[in-house]
Design an enzyme around this catalytic site. Structure first.
Site, PDB file in Angstrom:
ATOM      1  N   GLN A 181      -9.705  -3.599   7.373  1.00  0.00           N
ATOM      2  CA  GLN A 181      -8.534  -3.248   8.579  1.00  0.00           C
ATOM      3  C   GLN A 181      -9.082  -2.152   9.471  1.00  0.00           C
ATOM      4  OE1 GLN A 181      -4.243  -3.880   8.015  1.00  0.00           O
ATOM      5  NE2 GLN A 181      -4.834  -3.923   5.907  1.00  0.00           N
ATOM      6  N   ASP A 199      -4.152   8.153   2.656  1.00  0.00           N
ATOM      7  CA  ASP A 199      -3.803   6.751   3.023  1.00  0.00           C
ATOM      8  C   ASP A 199      -4.711   6.417   4.079  1.00  0.00           C
ATOM      9  OD1 ASP A 199      -2.268   4.591   3.558  1.00  0.00           O
ATOM     10  OD2 ASP A 199      -0.883   5.668   4.882  1.00  0.00           O
ATOM     11  N   GLU A 200      -5.119   5.069   4.469  1.00  0.00           N
ATOM     12  CA  GLU A 200      -5.820   4.506   5.558  1.00  0.00           C
ATOM     13  C   GLU A 200      -7.157   5.261   5.727  1.00  0.00           C
ATOM     14  OE1 GLU A 200      -4.563   2.237   7.168  1.00  0.00           O
ATOM     15  OE2 GLU A 200      -2.629   2.322   8.004  1.00  0.00           O
ATOM     16  N   LYS A 209       0.923  -1.328  -0.022  1.00  0.00           N
ATOM     17  CA  LYS A 209       0.075   0.010  -0.013  1.00  0.00           C
ATOM     18  C   LYS A 209       0.917   1.366  -0.095  1.00  0.00           C
ATOM     19  CE  LYS A 209      -1.394   0.812   4.062  1.00  0.00           C
ATOM     20  NZ  LYS A 209      -1.217   2.140   4.938  1.00  0.00           N
ATOM     21  N   THR A 210       1.825   1.289   0.935  1.00  0.00           N
ATOM     22  CA  THR A 210       2.502   2.477   1.045  1.00  0.00           C
ATOM     23  C   THR A 210       3.455   2.806  -0.162  1.00  0.00           C
ATOM     24  OG1 THR A 210       2.886   2.076   3.444  1.00  0.00           O
ATOM     25  CG2 THR A 210       4.219   3.798   2.510  1.00  0.00           C
ATOM     26  N   ARG A 229      -0.274  -9.671  10.519  1.00  0.00           N
ATOM     27  CA  ARG A 229       0.826  -9.297  11.097  1.00  0.00           C
ATOM     28  C   ARG A 229       2.205  -9.998  10.939  1.00  0.00           C
ATOM     29  NH1 ARG A 229      -0.222  -5.014   9.453  1.00  0.00           N
ATOM     30  NH2 ARG A 229      -1.852  -6.112   8.890  1.00  0.00           N
TER      31      ARG A 229
END
Length: 723
Positions: free
Chosen positions: A255, A220-221, A35-36, A610
DNA sequence: CTTGCAACACTTTTT
DNA sequence: GTGTTGCAAG
């Protein structure tokens, strides 16, 4: 032009997102799907290929950490610093707008930012002024109410009480709080967002300016945005008129774990409706976890409704099965986890590659004790951050008073810290006068000194305080920031106060105060986003907006302990998720309140994803919590993971190591030990969960299937040991 | 103003 | 069970 460095390492979906034509874009990015990377490469693409000036880019995140990582990675791709680009948190960017346009926003130039603690104090003062009972109008609830309303974009006048007296009273408090903040020249976190939204919305000139400036806004997010943050983004978005920014939204509805603090996953759905022409790209290839871990996560999250839907896959190996350990109690759980980590380290792995995740902070203690016993360095995330410590806030309050005498919260905080004879009575008079004359406390103090009414002693004490602040201001005016700070902690008496206190705590406080001087020295004014203000005010805003790390020794190689929430965005080769029990995870409250299970499940999904190589889930059959014993059932989430991915490692897999607080595994000649299944004539079948004493005094605690837990004297209990 | 005791809470957290 | 906070006594 050679663009290979931007596109080479991308998979087709990532590449499609990065190179997409201008227009609204929604990137659904699964956990570990890069994503980043997509965000960062998109920015580089816009600058280097599309020829967009960095000046026209705005990228917004939720944490300062994410923002600075993004900036660094863009600059790394660019191979040089990128200036003019706005990269920051929603709050940071809103703050920047308000600083730049303080007049238009109807704020004093030196306005200060309240953190949540400051806000709570402020509310308490307002309640006192309104003469309301704090046991009936609970300050925490009030801040919750105010923040929730602001997050929805609502001022008191927008809210209809519907004649409900409680609602009316809350609105009265909300209004009084706003008046008090405005008079003091302070702005809380939610206010930063709301006021900058109103600024852009109601000031056409400014709105035009920023809408034509920003050609691309990247978020983002996005699943964590609340109502007002989304509204803020939409204000900048391109519409038919031709100006406005192209929105590039990245998020993952699976998420979304911050609904309880106002985040609205629905914003992702709304985005598709609000921008019908939007492109949606799913990033589903995962580069992080084994297939086993991903399959388990997919199976779990597929139980949720209303998902946009995606299925993570990997080219990687199947990997080890997920281990499931049923501990007898929470001590055994800690022992098993730490023993496993020790073995893992003995295989040559780094301590920092192992993470212990849990639902609630209260769970960390036992792990810490066990780690301490085994001499393993560890780090617990969360807790008080640097700028939130009491001594730091005291020092900052003095500094804030230097910058802005009207800051009543700071005034009250330090008028008698350290004690200098300004007691409750003086303070009461000040408050009364301030209230009647509608003045800040500072001016009320000056007024009060002109009038009779104070005893000589009280008057001198008060005068002393005012002179102290004025004197410090005078002395410090032309000094560099860190010398200002140093002067203030010295001359305010704070340093001496904590020096005289004894104990480790006081020592740490003195060190923290000295560290504050270092922080001031290291503060890079020129690198800050803030314009239109002085160095001190900028530093104070920085302290409020970026509370800093909790612990200084972050560099050491140590085992990582944190809540599932704070693990979001991180990854570890070895992950333990502990306390996977009904009532703990999912939490009791989530179980009680309908509709909260889905978010809880997403939290589990976040936890599972994770892990890179090995995931271990543990639960205890008995758990002591808040001084009470519980016999929880294993979490329903365990049943939602297909058994084929799970491996039971129940009992005996953990090598005993006689840690602190634990007892030898062998109990007398009968081979009774914790975890042993036993049969009792009257109580039936159960399991030994604890024991104490020796010989004829030896007692065991047995958790019986049907009659709960009992302490039994071994000599009389006549327990039959089962296989 | 300091000290001591009782009451209270206690999911998750950034800004 | 632990830590914090508020109030009353010294």
């Amino acid at each position: 032009m050679d663009v290979s460095h931007i596109l080479d390492q991308l998979n087709p979906a990532q590449r499609e997102a990065v190179t997409a034509p201008p227009g609204p874009m929604l990137v659904l990015a699964g956990a570990g799907s890069g994503k980043t990377r997509v965000l960062v490469h998109r920015m580089a693409w816009l600058i280097q290929v599309e020829g967009i000036s960095p000046f026209s880019l705005l990228a917004v995140t939720f944490t300062n950490k994410a923002a600075s990582e993004m900036r660094h990675r863009v600059e790394a791709l660019q191979n040089m610093p990128v200036s003019g680009m706005w990269v920051g948190t929603f709050h940071g960017l809103a703050h920047r707008l308000l600083r730049a346009h303080w007049k238009e926003a109807n704020l004093p130039q030196a306005f200060q930012v309240l953190d949540s603690d400051d806000q709570l104090r402020m509310v308490k003062r307002v309640l006192r002024n309104l003469e309301l009972d704090e046991t009936r109008w609970i300050p925490k609830h009030i801040t919750g109410f105010i923040n929730a309303r602001k997050d929805e974009g609502l001022r008191p006048q927008h809210i209809n009480s519907g004649g409900d007296p409680v609602q009316q009273q809350l609105l009265r408090i909300y209004t009084a709080y706003e008046v008090a903040c405005q008079r003091a020249g302070v702005v809380d976190f939610a206010e930063l967002l709301l006021r900058s939204l109103e600024l852009l919305r109601d000031n056409e000139e400014l709105r035009r300016h920023y809408r034509s400036r920003f050609r691309h806004v990247l978020v983002d997010e996005f699943q964590d945005t609340n109502t007002i943050q989304y509204a803020w983004v939409r204000l900048l978005a391109a519409d038919k008129s031709g100006d406005g920014a192209h929105l590039f939204i990245v998020g993952d509805d699976d998420q979304a774990i911050y609904g309880w603090r106002g985040a609205r996953v629905e914003n992702i759905h709304s985005f598709k409706k609000d921008f019908p022409s939007c492109l949606m790209i799913k990033l589903e290839q995962n580069y992080r976890s084994t297939a086993t871990i991903l399959n388990a996560a997919n199976a779990l999250i597929s139980r949720n409704d209303d998902r946009l839907g995606k299925n993570l896959w990997t080219q990687g190996k199947q990997g080890e099965p997920i281990k499931l350990y049923a501990a007898y109690n929470e001590q055994d759980e800690a022992r098993y986890v730490i023993d496993s980590i020790k073995r893992w380290i003995e295989l040559g792995n780094a301590r920092s590659d192992a993470a212990i995740l849990y639902r609630s902070n209260a769970q960390s203690r036992l792990f810490e004790e066990q780690l301490m016993f085994d001499g393993l360095p560890y780090r617990v995330y969360g807790g008080l951050r640097f700028f939130e410590r009491a001594e730091i806030k005291d020092a900052l309050a003095y500094l804030r008073l230097l910058a802005n005498r009207s800051d009543d919260a700071s005034f009250e905080r330090v008028i008698n810290q350290p004690t200098r004879g300004n007691g409750n009575k003086t303070l009461e008079q000040l408050r009364e006068l301030a209230r009647n004359m509608n003045l800040p406390l500072w001016q009320a103090a000056q007024t009060l000194l002109q009038q009779p009414g104070l005893t000589a002693r009280a008057g001198n004490a008060l005068r002393g305080f005012l002179q102290l602040v004025e004197g410090m201001h005078e002395a410090v005016k032309n000094l560099p920031l860190h010398e200002q700070t140093e002067h203030v902690i010295q001359h305010s008496g704070l340093l001496d106060l904590y020096r005289q206190e004894k104990g480790e705590k006081a020592e740490a406080r003195v060190e923290n105060l000295q560290e504050l001087v270092n922080a001031a020295r290291g503060y890079d004014f020129h690198n800050s986003d803030v314009v239109e203000t002085d160095m001190l005010t900028a530093f104070l805003a920085h302290a409020a907006l970026e509370a800093g790390e909790g612990q200084a020794d972050a560099g050491e190689d140590c085992v990582q302990l944190m809540t599932l929430h704070s693990a979001k965005g991180l990854e570890f080769p070895l992950v333990f998720i502990c306390g996977v029990e009904e009532g703990l995870f999912p939490s009791e409250r989530a179980r009680a309140e309908g509709g909260r299970m889905q978010e809880e499940r997403r939290l589990c999904y976040v936890g599972i994803t994770r892990a890179r190589q090995q995931l271990v889930l543990t639960y205890a059959e008995r758990r002591r919590l808040y001084g009470k014993d519980y016999y929880p059932l294993p979490s329903q989430f365990l049943g939602e993971i297909p058994a084929e991915y799970l491996q039971d490692v129940r009992f005996g897999n953990s090598k005993p190591s006689s840690p602190a607080g634990s007892k030898p595994q062998q109990q007398n000649g009968r081979g009774l030990m914790i975890g042993q299944r036993v049969q009792h004539q009257k109580f039936g079948e159960g399991m030994v969960t604890n024991y104490e004493g020796q010989g004829s005094h030896a007692r065991v605690e047995v958790n019986f299937r049907n009659s709960g837990s009992k302490w039994l004297v071994l000599a009389y209990a006549n327990l039959e040991v089962k296989a």
